[in-house]
Design a protein around this motif. Structure first.
Motif, PDB file in Angstrom:
ATOM      1  N   HIS A 362       0.845  -1.192   0.000  1.00 36.59           N
ATOM      2  CA  HIS A 362       0.000   0.000   0.000  1.00 36.59           C
ATOM      3  C   HIS A 362       0.881   1.243   0.000  1.00 36.59           C
ATOM      4  CE1 HIS A 362      -2.903  -2.768   2.412  1.00 36.59           C
ATOM      5  NE2 HIS A 362      -3.173  -2.846   1.124  1.00 36.59           N
ATOM      6  N   VAL A 386      -9.401  12.899  -0.312  1.00 42.41           N
ATOM      7  CA  VAL A 386      -9.569  11.648  -1.062  1.00 42.41           C
ATOM      8  C   VAL A 386     -11.042  11.374  -1.327  1.00 42.41           C
ATOM      9  CG1 VAL A 386      -9.275   9.136  -0.994  1.00 42.41           C
ATOM     10  CG2 VAL A 386      -7.445  10.634  -0.151  1.00 42.41           C
ATOM     11  N   ALA A 388     -12.854   8.070  -2.918  1.00 45.34           N
ATOM     12  CA  ALA A 388     -12.422   6.706  -3.236  1.00 45.34           C
ATOM     13  C   ALA A 388     -12.614   6.341  -4.698  1.00 45.34           C
ATOM     14  CB  ALA A 388     -13.159   5.712  -2.336  1.00 45.34           C
ATOM     15  N   VAL A 392      -8.417   6.133  -5.518  1.00 41.34           N
ATOM     16  CA  VAL A 392      -7.871   4.849  -5.071  1.00 41.34           C
ATOM     17  C   VAL A 392      -7.573   3.982  -6.290  1.00 41.34           C
ATOM     18  CG1 VAL A 392      -8.272   2.750  -3.730  1.00 41.34           C
ATOM     19  CG2 VAL A 392      -9.086   4.957  -2.868  1.00 41.34           C
ATOM     20  N   MET A 416      -2.548  -1.506  -3.472  1.00 42.64           N
ATOM     21  CA  MET A 416      -3.409  -0.321  -3.454  1.00 42.64           C
ATOM     22  C   MET A 416      -2.580   0.941  -3.303  1.00 42.64           C
ATOM     23  SD  MET A 416      -6.645   0.616  -0.972  1.00 42.64           S
ATOM     24  CE  MET A 416      -5.650   0.727   0.521  1.00 42.64           C
ATOM     25  N   ILE A 418      -3.219   5.242  -2.878  1.00 37.46           N
ATOM     26  CA  ILE A 418      -4.190   6.301  -2.604  1.00 37.46           C
ATOM     27  C   ILE A 418      -3.558   7.654  -2.939  1.00 37.46           C
ATOM     28  CG2 ILE A 418      -5.631   7.413  -0.868  1.00 37.46           C
ATOM     29  CD1 ILE A 418      -5.662   4.808   0.689  1.00 37.46           C
TER      30      ILE A 418
END
Length: 446
Positions: A362, A386, A388, A392, A416, A418
Motif C-alpha cells: 500500500h 480523497v 475513493a 484509489v 493499493m 491512494i
C-alpha cells in the motif's frame, strides 16, 4: 579511542541520554523480550543481570529512526542523499594484523548455549535464536564481502540453523553453488556492530554489486578496520564484540521455526542450511547484542527502501520525501510526499512506487504540506483530500512479500495506492495556519 562498532556506539548513546540500564535479574526466556517490547523496541536497554549468565546484553539498539540519525550524524532531510553517496562511491577498508576482537579465541569445548545469553522471544518459538547476527561470506567469484542480518536457530552447542530467505537472492545463489559442488561455505557471524554497519548490510548486493564493507567505509567517513578470522578466510571488524567462525554445511538442512516474525505473526516452518561453529573470537568482557523480533533489521531495511523509492520517483515526479513505515513492517507500506506540479502526478507516483518492490503493498501519496512522519497529519489528508472512486488505485493478484501473512495464504497480493494530494490552484484546500507560531516552543510559556 575507539571510533567504530558497539562500544563507540554505546558511549555516544549514553552521552545523548538514550540508554536505559536494567540491573534486575531477567530471564532470557520471554522476560527479557517483554521488557524490550514494552518500549516498542525503540529504547536501547543494557541488561546487566541475566539469569544463568555473567555476560551483559544490549537490546533495542537500532529500533528508533532518530537514533539512527544521531549515530550517523545526519537528519531526515539529508539522510537519503548520504546513503546515495555511499552507494555511488564506496571507499576502501583498512586491514590490520590484530584488534580487540582477537583478545580471546576459543577452539575447544565450544558451547554457545552456556557461553552466551541467547534469548527465546515468543511462546511457540522452536528454540532460542541469535537475532542480530551479521552473517558474512565471501562471494567466490568476485571475492567481495557479502553480509546480511540473519536469524540463527540454536540446534546444539556448535550447530545453528542459518535462515537463507528469498529476500537474499545473492546469498542464496552462493549457497546453491556450494551445494552443487558439495563444498562448504566459509562464514562468520558478527555481533557488536554500529549503525553504519547495519545500514551497509541492507544494501542489495544483487542490485548494486557492491562490497558492503566498502559501503561502510563511505557511510562512516573513515576506513573500516578489519582483521582476518582465526580459522576462516574472512575479514571481520576489528572492534566488534563476538565472532562465530565456521562453515555452512552443503546439502544439510534442519527444520527451522516457528519464529515470531514480521508483523507479529509466526513465520513458516522450513528446512534451512546449518552452520557448524569451529571457533569463536571475542573481546574481553564482551557484550552480547540482541534484536527483539522484528524491529531493528527491518527499520534499517526500510531506510534503504526509502532511498530506492525516492530514486525511482525522482525521474517521474518532484518527490520531497519517503517514509516506509514501521506499522507496515518497514516494507509493506509507504507514504510519499511530492511537490505536485501536474494533475496526474499522484497517480504516476503510485504506479512507480508500487513497481519499486514486490514487497510494497500500500502506498499513500500526499502533498508537501503534510508531515509524512505524523500519522494524524496523514489521516487528515486521507479524510479531506480523497474520494475513493477517483483517488484509489487497486491492482489485483500481484506479487507480494513472503513475510506478509495474507500473501502467504493466497500466494498473491492485491496492491493499493491512494492519491491524497489536493487539486492544483484551488484555495478550498489551503490549510489554516497561525502565522509566525506554527513551530511554537511551548517550554517558553510554562
Amino acid at each position: 579511542m575507539e571510533t567504530q562498532m558497539l562500544r563507540y556506539t554505546l558511549n555516544k548513546l549514553e552521552n545523548l541520554g538514550h540508554v536505559k540500564t536494567c540491573n534486575k535479574k531477567v530471564n532470557p526466556e520471554f522476560e527479557l523480550g517483554a521488557v524490550l517490547r514494552y518500549f516498542d523496541n525503540e529504547v536501547p536497554i543494557m541488561f546487566n543481570n541475566i539469569q544463568g549468565h555473567d555476560m551483559p546484553l544490549i537490546g533495542g539498539l537500532y529500533g528508533n529512526r532518530q537514533i539512527f540519525y544521531d549515530l550517523m550524524d545526519m537528519n531526515k532531510e539529508n539522510r537519503i542523499f548520504k546513503f546515495m553517496d555511499a552507494i555511488a562511491d564506496p571507499k576502501p577498508v583498512k586491514k590490520i594484523s590484530t584488534g580487540p576482537i582477537k583478545e580471546n579465541i576459543i577452539t575447544k569445548n565450544i558451547d554457545i548455549i552456556n557461553l552466551f545469553p541467547i534469548p527465546t522471544s515468543h511462546e511457540k518459538d522452536s528454540s532460542s535464536f541469535i537475532t542480530a547476527g551479521m552473517l558474512i561470506v565471501k562471494d567466490p567469484e568476485t571475492n567481495d564481502t557479502h553480509m546480511a542480518v540473519r536469524r540463527f536457530q540454536i540446534n546444539s552447542k556448535t550447530n545453528i540453523s542459518t535462515l537463507i530467505s528469498g529476500a537474499s537472492p545473492h546469498l542464496r545463489k552462493i549457497i546453491e553453488k556450494s551445494e552443487q559442488n558439495n563444498k562448504p561455505v566459509e562464514c562468520a557471524v558478527v555481533l557488536g556492530y554500529d549503525a553504519q554497519y547495519l545500514i551497509a548490510s541492507q544494501i542489495s548486493s544483487s542490485k548494486y554489486g557492491l562490497d558492503k564493507h566498502k559501503v561502510y567505509s563511505a557511510l562512516k567517513g573513515q576506513p573500516l578496520q578489519v582483521v582476518k578470522c582465526h580459522s576462516v578466510d574472512i575479514e571481520v571488524p576489528a572492534y566488534c564484540e563476538i565472532v562465530l567462525e565456521g562453515h555452512i554445511v552443503p546439502n544439510k538442512k534442519v527444520t527451522e521455526g516457528p519464529f515470531g516474525e514480521l508483523m507479529g505473526y509466526y513465520g513458516e516452518v522450513a528446512p534451512n542450511p546449518v552452520m557448524e561453529i569451529k571457533s569463536i573470537m571475542h573481546r574481553n568482557n564482551p557484550i552480547f547484542q540482541h534484536a527483539f523480533p522484528c524491529r531493528e533489521e527491518h527499520l534499517s531495511n526500510g531506510l534503504i527502501r526509502e532511498v530506492e523509492i525516492y530514486s525511482i520517483l525522482e525521474s517521474v515526479v518532484d518527490v520531497a520525501d519517503v517514509n516506509v513505515t514501521v506499522g507496515g513492517g518497514c516494507r509493506l507500506h509507504a507514504i510519499v510526499s511530492i511537490n505536485k506540479k501536474n494533475e496526474g502526478d499522484g497517480k504516476s507516483a503510485i504506479l512507480s512506487a508500487l513497481g519499486s518492490s514486490k514487497d510494497l503493498k500500500h502506498v499513500v501519496i500526499v502533498d508537501n504540506d503534510v508531515d509524512i512522519y505524523n500519522y494524524k497529519d496523514v489521516e487528515f489528508a486521507l479524510a479531506s483530500r480523497v474520494q475513493a472512486s477517483e483517488d484509489v488505485v487497486i491492482i489485483k493478484n500481484a506479487l507480494g512479500s513472503g513475510l506478509e501473512a495474507s500473501h502467504v495464504y493466497k500466494g498473491l497480493s492485491d496492491k493499493m495506492g491512494i492519491d491524497a494530494t489536493k487539486p492544483l490552484d484551488i484555495n478550498l484546500f489551503d490549510r489554516a495556519i497561525i502565522p509566525g507560531y506554527e513551530d511554537i516552543n511551548i517550554d517558553n510559556y510554562f
